[in-house]
Design a protein around this motif. Structure first.
Motif, PDB file in Angstrom:
ATOM      1  N   PRO A 271      -6.750   9.456  10.100  1.00 33.32           N
ATOM      2  CA  PRO A 271      -7.250   9.808   8.596  1.00 33.32           C
ATOM      3  C   PRO A 271      -6.096   8.853   8.165  1.00 33.32           C
ATOM      4  O   PRO A 271      -5.096   8.093   8.099  1.00 33.32           O
ATOM      5  N   VAL A 272      -7.229   7.019   7.419  1.00 35.37           N
ATOM      6  CA  VAL A 272      -6.929   5.859   6.286  1.00 35.37           C
ATOM      7  C   VAL A 272      -6.287   5.612   5.272  1.00 35.37           C
ATOM      8  O   VAL A 272      -7.151   6.079   5.072  1.00 35.37           O
ATOM      9  N   ASP A 273      -4.933   4.884   4.812  1.00 34.06           N
ATOM     10  CA  ASP A 273      -5.027   5.542   3.692  1.00 34.06           C
ATOM     11  C   ASP A 273      -5.590   4.515   2.698  1.00 34.06           C
ATOM     12  O   ASP A 273      -5.295   3.678   3.453  1.00 34.06           O
ATOM     13  N   ARG A 274      -7.121   4.847   2.116  1.00 41.45           N
ATOM     14  CA  ARG A 274      -7.262   4.007   1.114  1.00 41.45           C
ATOM     15  C   ARG A 274      -7.474   4.142  -0.038  1.00 41.45           C
ATOM     16  O   ARG A 274      -7.223   5.559  -0.520  1.00 41.45           O
ATOM     17  N   GLU A 275      -7.526   3.492  -0.834  1.00 44.49           N
ATOM     18  CA  GLU A 275      -7.857   3.600  -2.444  1.00 44.49           C
ATOM     19  C   GLU A 275      -9.007   4.209  -2.624  1.00 44.49           C
ATOM     20  O   GLU A 275      -9.657   4.131  -1.621  1.00 44.49           O
TER      21      GLU A 275
ATOM     22  N   GLN B  84      10.186   1.440  -1.286  1.00 42.92           N
ATOM     23  CA  GLN B  84      10.927   1.892  -0.312  1.00 42.92           C
ATOM     24  C   GLN B  84      10.901   2.987  -0.348  1.00 42.92           C
ATOM     25  O   GLN B  84      12.080   3.195   1.095  1.00 42.92           O
ATOM     26  N   ALA B  85      10.635   4.286  -1.335  1.00 44.58           N
ATOM     27  CA  ALA B  85      10.904   5.592  -0.376  1.00 44.58           C
ATOM     28  C   ALA B  85      10.618   6.010   0.938  1.00 44.58           C
ATOM     29  O   ALA B  85       9.303   5.582   1.473  1.00 44.58           O
ATOM     30  N   VAL B  86      10.897   7.233   1.470  1.00 43.06           N
ATOM     31  CA  VAL B  86      10.806   7.117   2.839  1.00 43.06           C
ATOM     32  C   VAL B  86      10.018   8.764   3.292  1.00 43.06           C
ATOM     33  O   VAL B  86      10.596   9.524   1.630  1.00 43.06           O
ATOM     34  N   THR B  87       9.500   9.541   3.897  1.00 44.12           N
ATOM     35  CA  THR B  87       9.577  10.939   4.004  1.00 44.12           C
ATOM     36  C   THR B  87      10.614  11.678   3.809  1.00 44.12           C
ATOM     37  O   THR B  87      11.788  10.669   4.909  1.00 44.12           O
ATOM     38  N   VAL B  88      10.478  12.954   3.878  1.00 39.90           N
ATOM     39  CA  VAL B  88      11.922  13.635   4.695  1.00 39.90           C
ATOM     40  C   VAL B  88      12.357  13.353   5.626  1.00 39.90           C
ATOM     41  O   VAL B  88      13.231  14.024   6.299  1.00 39.90           O
ATOM     42  N   HIS B  89      11.073  13.682   6.687  1.00 35.77           N
ATOM     43  CA  HIS B  89      10.953  13.250   8.344  1.00 35.77           C
ATOM     44  C   HIS B  89      11.564  11.890   8.724  1.00 35.77           C
ATOM     45  O   HIS B  89      11.752  11.864   9.951  1.00 35.77           O
TER      46      HIS B  89
ATOM     47  N   ARG C 232       0.495  -1.056  -0.009  1.00 34.88           N
ATOM     48  CA  ARG C 232       0.124   0.402  -0.407  1.00 34.88           C
ATOM     49  C   ARG C 232       0.917   1.933  -0.185  1.00 34.88           C
ATOM     50  O   ARG C 232       0.572   2.111  -0.572  1.00 34.88           O
ATOM     51  N   LYS C 233       1.900   1.173   0.298  1.00 34.25           N
ATOM     52  CA  LYS C 233       2.599   1.805   0.730  1.00 34.25           C
ATOM     53  C   LYS C 233       3.224   2.669  -0.478  1.00 34.25           C
ATOM     54  O   LYS C 233       3.385   3.670  -1.016  1.00 34.25           O
TER      55      LYS C 233
ATOM     56  N   LYS D 150       0.971   7.380  -6.315  1.00 33.41           N
ATOM     57  CA  LYS D 150       0.602   8.760  -6.356  1.00 33.41           C
ATOM     58  C   LYS D 150       1.202   9.806  -6.394  1.00 33.41           C
ATOM     59  O   LYS D 150       0.685  10.734  -7.164  1.00 33.41           O
ATOM     60  N   ARG D 151       1.372  10.010  -5.311  1.00 31.42           N
ATOM     61  CA  ARG D 151       2.318  10.885  -4.704  1.00 31.42           C
ATOM     62  C   ARG D 151       3.558  11.574  -5.651  1.00 31.42           C
ATOM     63  O   ARG D 151       3.370  12.768  -5.937  1.00 31.42           O
ATOM     64  N   ALA D 152       4.358  11.292  -6.684  1.00 31.39           N
ATOM     65  CA  ALA D 152       4.789  11.083  -7.131  1.00 31.39           C
ATOM     66  C   ALA D 152       4.036  11.769  -8.071  1.00 31.39           C
ATOM     67  O   ALA D 152       4.988  12.758  -8.965  1.00 31.39           O
ATOM     68  N   ARG D 153       3.824  11.342  -8.657  1.00 33.20           N
ATOM     69  CA  ARG D 153       2.340  11.720 -10.600  1.00 33.20           C
ATOM     70  C   ARG D 153       2.211  13.029 -10.147  1.00 33.20           C
ATOM     71  O   ARG D 153       2.576  13.813 -10.924  1.00 33.20           O
ATOM     72  N   LYS D 154       1.483  13.596  -8.474  1.00 32.73           N
ATOM     73  CA  LYS D 154       1.383  14.258  -8.821  1.00 32.73           C
ATOM     74  C   LYS D 154       2.105  15.802  -8.456  1.00 32.73           C
ATOM     75  O   LYS D 154       1.878  16.836  -9.201  1.00 32.73           O
ATOM     76  N   ALA D 155       3.185  15.442  -7.872  1.00 32.95           N
ATOM     77  CA  ALA D 155       4.535  16.061  -7.712  1.00 32.95           C
ATOM     78  C   ALA D 155       4.919  16.268  -9.433  1.00 32.95           C
ATOM     79  O   ALA D 155       6.037  17.197  -9.964  1.00 32.95           O
ATOM     80  N   GLY D 156       4.324  15.787 -10.268  1.00 36.42           N
ATOM     81  CA  GLY D 156       5.004  15.649 -11.837  1.00 36.42           C
ATOM     82  C   GLY D 156       6.836  14.705 -12.083  1.00 36.42           C
ATOM     83  O   GLY D 156       6.846  15.457 -13.090  1.00 36.42           O
TER      84      GLY D 156
END
Length: 305
Positions: free
Chosen positions: A300-304, A241-246, A148-149, A155-161
């Motif tokens: 909030p739960v990360d759901r499709e 494996q991508a992680v958040t900046v924090h 799921r991650k 999804k986040r990467a595509r939104k960022a272009g």
């Protein structure tokens, strides 16, 4: 680049208020697939037998436990997969298969192995990530969350272009996404081709790294082996494996990504190094990712969607 049209075009970021919440929970509770596996109705039993008897799956029977078969069954029911093809790649962590999706679109079906996934290797990326608190010792839960991650990261990467495979659906340990290139005309890793215009290619890669960082993500395993080229496009892959900046190890992962990318393009004649690349990537402020939840707060739960 030999055999390619030699142009690398940046994609535009999608308009979005935010890219996601770093502290969103990743739901690993039972899904419809788990319920289907337990129920075992006639239609599922027939589907299970048909898949296990299929030639392209016979050598990988260990991947297809009943819950995984039920996840595939659910994806077929939901119209995300119409027919299965042969394997694109097989590995210790996951197998990837070619499939036919909705509207005759070719898709990739990535099935993570629950029993044989390298749990220890995953730990570096999971420890300290608040989305994985409470499940770090449960191997099944970790693999389901990892799947799921990857979907959420794509999804986040595509939104960022950032040009990544389009995520289509996720069910349990199965991820359906855009197939970049076909089996008979597969996309090549950057390490496998001759780069004829390395300055342009490097410009695209470093911009994608910067956009990921601005979206609050660090790839964590970026190199010429996780960048592919197809029809003149550079595509970033393997974002599980991508992680958040924090993340506690974010700085270490970013340094490694920058070093790997800079070293590759230096060998192609580009005047760069890891330090300069890192300075470029981090010259933007990451998107605000919210505040960490209170210990007893409801998140909030990360759901499709």
């Amino acid at each position: 680049m030999s055999g390619e049209r030699g142009e690398y075009e940046l994609v535009d970021p999608e308009e979005a208020e935010s890219f996601g919440d770093e502290w969103e929970e990743i739901d690993v509770t039972d899904t419809e697939a788990d319920r289907i596996a337990r129920k075992r109705d006639r239609e599922f039993t027939e589907f299970r037998k048909r898949i296990k008897d299929a030639d392209q799956f016979k050598v990988e029977q260990s991947v297809f436990d009943d819950a995984t078969l039920a996840a595939l069954y659910k994806l077929v029911q939901d119209g995300h997969v119409e027919a299965f093809g042969g394997p694109i790649s097989t590995g210790k962590e996951a197998n990837v298969y070619e499939a036919l999706g909705a509207d005759d679109r070719d898709v990739a079906v990535k099935i993570y192995r629950i029993n044989s996934s390298n749990f220890r290797q995953m730990r570096d990326y999971l420890e300290g990530d608040p989305r994985f608190e409470g499940i770090a010792s449960d191997k099944k839960a970790v693999v389901l969350a990892w799947t799921r991650k990857e979907y959420a990261n794509l999804k986040r990467a595509r939104k960022a272009g950032v040009r990544v495979p389009e995520p289509i659906a996720v069910e349990r340990n199965v991820l359906v996404m855009e197939l970049v290139g076909l089996v008979e005309d597969r996309a090549r890793r950057l390490a496998e081709v001759q780069v004829n215009n390395p300055e342009t290619a490097y410009g695209v890669v470093r911009e994608y790294m910067r956009r990921l960082y601005a979206a609050g993500l660090i790839h964590g395993d970026l190199s010429e082996y996780n960048l592919i080229i197809h029809d003149g496009e550079l595509v970033v892959i393997d974002l599980g494996q991508a992680v958040t900046v924090h993340h506690p190890n974010a700085g270490e992962f970013l340094d490694r990504d920058c070093r790997n990318v800079a070293n590759f393009f230096s060998r192609q004649g580009v005047d760069t190094d890891g330090d300069r690349l890192r300075e470029y990537v981090t010259a933007v402020e990451p998107e605000p990712q919210g505040e960490p939840p209170e210990p007893d707060g409801a998140d909030p739960v990360d759901r499709e969607e």
